[in-house]
Design a protein around this motif. Structure first.
Motif, PDB file in Angstrom:
ATOM      1  N   ALA A  11       0.848  -1.205   0.000  1.00 34.27           N
ATOM      2  CA  ALA A  11       0.000   0.000   0.000  1.00 34.27           C
ATOM      3  C   ALA A  11       0.873   1.240   0.000  1.00 34.27           C
ATOM      4  O   ALA A  11       0.953   1.977   0.983  1.00 34.27           O
ATOM      5  CB  ALA A  11      -0.926  -0.018   1.214  1.00 34.27           C
ATOM      6  N   SER A  12       1.555   1.440  -1.134  1.00 32.69           N
ATOM      7  CA  SER A  12       2.333   2.659  -1.284  1.00 32.69           C
ATOM      8  C   SER A  12       1.871   3.330  -2.576  1.00 32.69           C
ATOM      9  O   SER A  12       0.709   3.205  -2.955  1.00 32.69           O
ATOM     10  CB  SER A  12       3.817   2.295  -1.303  1.00 32.69           C
ATOM     11  N   ILE A  34      -3.522  -4.000   0.700  1.00 28.13           N
ATOM     12  CA  ILE A  34      -2.911  -4.479   1.951  1.00 28.13           C
ATOM     13  C   ILE A  34      -1.498  -3.924   2.087  1.00 28.13           C
ATOM     14  O   ILE A  34      -0.668  -4.081   1.178  1.00 28.13           O
ATOM     15  CB  ILE A  34      -2.835  -6.028   1.956  1.00 28.13           C
ATOM     16  N   ARG A  44       7.319   8.950  -1.136  1.00 26.29           N
ATOM     17  CA  ARG A  44       8.605   9.003  -0.432  1.00 26.29           C
ATOM     18  C   ARG A  44       9.494  10.199  -0.766  1.00 26.29           C
ATOM     19  O   ARG A  44      10.312  10.593   0.065  1.00 26.29           O
ATOM     20  CB  ARG A  44       9.356   7.681  -0.652  1.00 26.29           C
ATOM     21  N   PRO A  45       9.366  10.788  -1.961  1.00 28.07           N
ATOM     22  CA  PRO A  45      10.288  11.899  -2.261  1.00 28.07           C
ATOM     23  C   PRO A  45      10.385  12.996  -1.193  1.00 28.07           C
ATOM     24  O   PRO A  45      11.499  13.482  -0.929  1.00 28.07           O
ATOM     25  CB  PRO A  45       9.766  12.435  -3.604  1.00 28.07           C
ATOM     26  N   THR A  81       0.694  -7.702   6.908  1.00 27.09           N
ATOM     27  CA  THR A  81       1.678  -8.242   5.965  1.00 27.09           C
ATOM     28  C   THR A  81       1.128  -9.498   5.305  1.00 27.09           C
ATOM     29  O   THR A  81       0.549 -10.359   5.990  1.00 27.09           O
ATOM     30  CB  THR A  81       2.989  -8.573   6.709  1.00 27.09           C
ATOM     31  N   THR A 108       2.792  -4.952  -5.446  1.00 25.15           N
ATOM     32  CA  THR A 108       3.500  -3.658  -5.462  1.00 25.15           C
ATOM     33  C   THR A 108       4.288  -3.570  -4.161  1.00 25.15           C
ATOM     34  O   THR A 108       4.099  -2.650  -3.359  1.00 25.15           O
ATOM     35  CB  THR A 108       2.500  -2.481  -5.582  1.00 25.15           C
ATOM     36  N   MET A 129      17.103   5.248   5.166  1.00 26.25           N
ATOM     37  CA  MET A 129      15.972   6.138   4.859  1.00 26.25           C
ATOM     38  C   MET A 129      15.056   5.495   3.833  1.00 26.25           C
ATOM     39  O   MET A 129      15.406   5.384   2.657  1.00 26.25           O
ATOM     40  CB  MET A 129      16.542   7.460   4.304  1.00 26.25           C
ATOM     41  N   HIS A 294      11.886   4.497  -9.495  1.00 24.15           N
ATOM     42  CA  HIS A 294      11.590   5.915  -9.366  1.00 24.15           C
ATOM     43  C   HIS A 294      10.097   6.189  -9.249  1.00 24.15           C
ATOM     44  O   HIS A 294       9.268   5.426  -9.736  1.00 24.15           O
ATOM     45  CB  HIS A 294      12.172   6.695 -10.539  1.00 24.15           C
ATOM     46  N   TRP A 295       9.842   7.342  -8.647  1.00 23.36           N
ATOM     47  CA  TRP A 295       8.496   7.803  -8.341  1.00 23.36           C
ATOM     48  C   TRP A 295       7.552   7.732  -9.542  1.00 23.36           C
ATOM     49  O   TRP A 295       6.432   7.206  -9.458  1.00 23.36           O
ATOM     50  CB  TRP A 295       8.634   9.242  -7.826  1.00 23.36           C
ATOM     51  N   PHE A 322      13.024  10.495 -13.792  1.00 26.08           N
ATOM     52  CA  PHE A 322      13.033  10.820 -12.360  1.00 26.08           C
ATOM     53  C   PHE A 322      13.535  12.230 -12.128  1.00 26.08           C
ATOM     54  O   PHE A 322      14.016  12.900 -13.049  1.00 26.08           O
ATOM     55  CB  PHE A 322      13.843   9.804 -11.541  1.00 26.08           C
TER      56      PHE A 322
HETATM   57  C1  LIG Z   1      13.556   8.845   0.760  1.00 26.38           C
HETATM   58  C2  LIG Z   1      13.212   8.616  -0.674  1.00 26.38           C
HETATM   59  C3  LIG Z   1      13.221   9.671  -1.578  1.00 26.38           C
HETATM   60  C4  LIG Z   1      12.908   9.463  -2.907  1.00 26.38           C
HETATM   61  N1  LIG Z   1      12.967  10.522  -3.776  1.00 26.38           N
HETATM   62  C5  LIG Z   1      12.695  10.324  -5.081  1.00 26.38           C
HETATM   63  C6  LIG Z   1      12.790  11.397  -6.006  1.00 26.38           C
HETATM   64  O1  LIG Z   1      13.133  12.517  -5.660  1.00 26.38           O
HETATM   65  N2  LIG Z   1      12.501  11.149  -7.311  1.00 26.38           N
HETATM   66  C7  LIG Z   1      12.129   9.918  -7.760  1.00 26.38           C
HETATM   67  O2  LIG Z   1      11.876   9.758  -8.966  1.00 26.38           O
HETATM   68  N3  LIG Z   1      12.028   8.857  -6.895  1.00 26.38           N
HETATM   69  C8  LIG Z   1      12.316   9.038  -5.576  1.00 26.38           C
HETATM   70  N4  LIG Z   1      12.237   7.982  -4.701  1.00 26.38           N
HETATM   71  C9  LIG Z   1      11.832   6.656  -5.197  1.00 26.38           C
HETATM   72  C10 LIG Z   1      10.311   6.437  -5.105  1.00 26.38           C
HETATM   73  O3  LIG Z   1       9.831   6.885  -3.883  1.00 26.38           O
HETATM   74  C11 LIG Z   1       9.988   4.954  -5.292  1.00 26.38           C
HETATM   75  O4  LIG Z   1      10.325   4.631  -6.622  1.00 26.38           O
HETATM   76  C12 LIG Z   1       8.549   4.630  -4.979  1.00 26.38           C
HETATM   77  O5  LIG Z   1       8.278   4.798  -3.626  1.00 26.38           O
HETATM   78  C13 LIG Z   1       8.200   3.198  -5.373  1.00 26.38           C
HETATM   79  O6  LIG Z   1       6.878   2.968  -5.025  1.00 26.38           O
HETATM   80  P1  LIG Z   1       6.282   1.506  -4.892  1.00 26.38           P
HETATM   81  O7  LIG Z   1       4.828   1.685  -4.580  1.00 26.38           O
HETATM   82  O8  LIG Z   1       6.659   0.693  -6.062  1.00 26.38           O
HETATM   83  O9  LIG Z   1       7.065   0.816  -3.677  1.00 26.38           O
HETATM   84  P2  LIG Z   1       7.363   1.276  -2.184  1.00 26.38           P
HETATM   85  O10 LIG Z   1       7.225   2.743  -2.063  1.00 26.38           O
HETATM   86  O11 LIG Z   1       8.637   0.632  -1.793  1.00 26.38           O
HETATM   87  O12 LIG Z   1       6.203   0.619  -1.338  1.00 26.38           O
HETATM   88  C14 LIG Z   1       6.026  -0.778  -1.207  1.00 26.38           C
HETATM   89  C15 LIG Z   1       5.106  -0.996  -0.033  1.00 26.38           C
HETATM   90  O13 LIG Z   1       4.777  -2.383   0.012  1.00 26.38           O
HETATM   91  C16 LIG Z   1       4.751  -2.789   1.371  1.00 26.38           C
HETATM   92  N5  LIG Z   1       4.957  -4.240   1.430  1.00 26.38           N
HETATM   93  C17 LIG Z   1       6.054  -4.920   1.018  1.00 26.38           C
HETATM   94  N6  LIG Z   1       5.878  -6.238   1.205  1.00 26.38           N
HETATM   95  C18 LIG Z   1       4.646  -6.395   1.737  1.00 26.38           C
HETATM   96  C19 LIG Z   1       3.878  -7.531   2.157  1.00 26.38           C
HETATM   97  N7  LIG Z   1       4.363  -8.787   2.054  1.00 26.38           N
HETATM   98  N8  LIG Z   1       2.648  -7.330   2.680  1.00 26.38           N
HETATM   99  C20 LIG Z   1       2.144  -6.060   2.774  1.00 26.38           C
HETATM  100  N9  LIG Z   1       2.823  -4.952   2.386  1.00 26.38           N
HETATM  101  C21 LIG Z   1       4.045  -5.126   1.880  1.00 26.38           C
HETATM  102  C22 LIG Z   1       5.870  -1.998   2.002  1.00 26.38           C
HETATM  103  O14 LIG Z   1       5.721  -1.908   3.394  1.00 26.38           O
HETATM  104  C23 LIG Z   1       5.718  -0.641   1.310  1.00 26.38           C
HETATM  105  O15 LIG Z   1       4.860   0.208   2.010  1.00 26.38           O
HETATM  106  C24 LIG Z   1      12.565   8.161  -3.361  1.00 26.38           C
HETATM  107  C25 LIG Z   1      12.566   7.088  -2.454  1.00 26.38           C
HETATM  108  C26 LIG Z   1      12.886   7.302  -1.135  1.00 26.38           C
HETATM  109  C27 LIG Z   1      12.914   6.147  -0.171  1.00 26.38           C
END
Ligand SMILES: Cc1cc2nc3c(=O)[nH]c(=O)nc-3n(C[C@H](O)[C@H](O)[C@H](O)COP(=O)(O)OP(=O)(O)OC[C@H]3O[C@@H](n4cnc5c(N)ncnc54)[C@H](O)[C@@H]3O)c2cc1C
Length: 410
Positions: A11-12, A34, A44-45, A81, A108, A129, A294-295, A322
């Motif tokens: 859930a991101s 979930i 996260r950025p 989880t 995801t 971080m 990336h975001w 990005f």
């Molecule tokens: C501090 C920071 C700064 C950033 N700044 C930039 C930026 O300036 N520019 C840019 O382009 N990108 C940036 N990024 C990268 C960007 O934030 C990520 O690419 C993005 O968050 C990816 O999103 P996501 O939903 O794929 O995964 P994530 O954000 O990693 O989220 C995955 C989620 O899944 C959950 N999860 C994992 N396994 C399970 C499970 N088995 N059951 C339930 N939940 C689970 C985790 O707890 C998490 O909440 C940054 C990242 C960070 C950490």
């Protein structure tokens, strides 16, 4: 016929945007989102930028308003989880032992920081971080000012270093590469970012890794491989991330530096999809699997996967993009360049306002605009065109980039 259940694990950003897309595309079955974290989905950025520095409200970081999920009948389960997936039985198991059947599943699960293994890495005061909780802990450390050692001059380390410096801390950055992000961008841009940090008073210890963290219970100094000793009150480690593929691998899904998907983001298990940081998706433009950390990829790929789950015709082929903000330097990068023969500049690199282009056989394979805005789309069009460009026109700030695109694609 009973309504279908679509389950999203993670859930991101990617997961939350996928849930939104399902509803916006008229899906009227169950949507279960979930997430292991206690927070509702957030971005996260801000965690290395404005929120870390206390310049923006926490609320601004969340993907949706608190009542969004209820209003759209999205069952958001935080602090939960998923411990196993059974693709044969179309079922997931939750950490309380309960099971949930799905008609379609989206993974995801994102990525997590790589841990450093140098001696002393278990000492207190060494931070990573990734989450809001990590960021809140670091905000408290930043309040105390003092000296911080940042291990890793990648984006996370560099942005953290910039924020810490802006808040007045003494900052030392340690990285085994000769220049920040040198492997991705080469010497010209690596040198630019090194100089930006040096100009702001950061001590850049490049070309040296961490030999050991030392201290009595808590880290008090970092010893580098070049024998330098960096006294510090705490340390932040940003040495890259690893995709969270364990769940998928245990379920027998194809995994290779990410969960392997086709261009419609479906994994090797029919009905199971993946998106965001964790997905290694077939990219039709690059003709290879690509995992993008990336975001913008999470923002766009989550919804694309949702459309694929609904049976729509999906082929995810966006050019990777990005952005990063450090001090007064804002930049956007587009492309995916593993090799190039030339880097050329439109504008003065040392003036801090320019567009850098990575060229291979005269074609643009990557572009970075630094403190120059509204050009990113043209950069992407140049990349997509795959045509050789006139370097004199490309580097001439008075020649409009969009004109160049139509010339190359004519
Ligand atoms: C501090 C920071 C700064 C950033 N700044 C930039 C930026 O300036 N520019 C840019 O382009 N990108 C940036 N990024 C990268 C960007 O934030 C990520 O690419 C993005 O968050 C990816 O999103 P996501 O939903 O794929 O995964 P994530 O954000 O990693 O989220 C995955 C989620 O899944 C959950 N999860 C994992 N396994 C399970 C499970 N088995 N059951 C339930 N939940 C689970 C985790 O707890 C998490 O909440 C940054 C990242 C960070 C950490």
């Amino acid at each position: 016929m009973s309504k279908q259940t679509f389950v999203i694990v993670g859930a991101s950003l990617a997961g939350a945007k996928a849930a939104q897309e399902l509803r916006e595309h008229g899906f009227d079955g169950r949507v279960v989102l979930i997430g292991a974290e206690t927070e509702r989905p957030y971005e996260r950025p801000p965690l290395t930028k404005d929120y870390l520095r206390g310049e923006s409200e926490r609320e601004k970081a969340y993907v949706h308003a608190p009542d969004y999920y209820g209003q759209h009948d999205i069952e958001l389960m935080t602090d939960t989880t998923v411990t196993a997936i059974d693709p044969g039985a179309s079922r997931v198991t939750l950490d309380d032992g309960s099971e949930l059947s799905y008609d379609r599943l989206l993974l995801t699960t994102g990525s997590e920081p790589r841990r450093i293994t140098a001696p002393g890495s278990e000492l207190d005061g060494i931070y990573y971080m990734r989450s809001l909780a990590d960021c809140d802990a670091l905000r408290r450390r930043l309040d105390d000012s003092g000296r911080v050692a940042v291990v890793g001059a990648g984006w996370i380390g560099s942005e953290f270093a910039a924020s810490a410096r802006l808040l007045g801390l003494e900052v030392t950055v340690i990285d085994p590469l000769a220049l920040p992000n040198e492997r991705i961008f080469g010497a010209e841009i690596g040198g630019f970012y090194r100089d930006v940090h040096v100009r702001h008073g950061v001590e850049m210890l490049l070309g040296q890794g961490v030999e050991a963290f030392e201290g009595d219970g808590a880290v008090a100094r970092v010893r580098t491989s070049a024998g330098k000793v960096v006294e510090c009150d705490f340390a932040v480690v940003g040495i890259g991330i690893a995709p969270r593929t364990g769940l998928a691998a245990d379920a027998g899904l194809a995994v290779n530096d990410g969960i392997v998907t086709n261009a419609r983001l479906e994994t090797s298990a029919p009905g199971v999809f993946a998106a965001g940081d964790v997905a290694s998706a077939w990219h039709p433009f690059y003709d290879q699997q690509l995992r993008v950390e990336h975001w913008a990829n999470a923002l766009n790929q989550g919804p694309a996967a949702a459309r694929a789950m609904l049976g729509e015709d999906v082929s995810y082929e966006r050019i990777p993009y990005f952005f990063s903000d450090q001090y007064e330097v804002g930049m956007e990068y587009s492309g995916y360049a593993t090799s190039w023969d030339q880097v050329v500049f439109r504008g003065e690199r040392d003036g801090g306002e320019f567009v850098a282009f990575w060229l291979s056989d005269g074609r643009v394979v990557g572009g970075m605009n630094v403190n120059v805005w509204d050009v990113n789309q043209h950069v992407q069009e140049l990349i997509r065109s795959r045509r050789a460009v006139d370097v004199a026109a490309l580097t001439d700030p008075d020649t409009p980039l969009d004109g160049l695109v139509s010339e190359t694609t004519a």
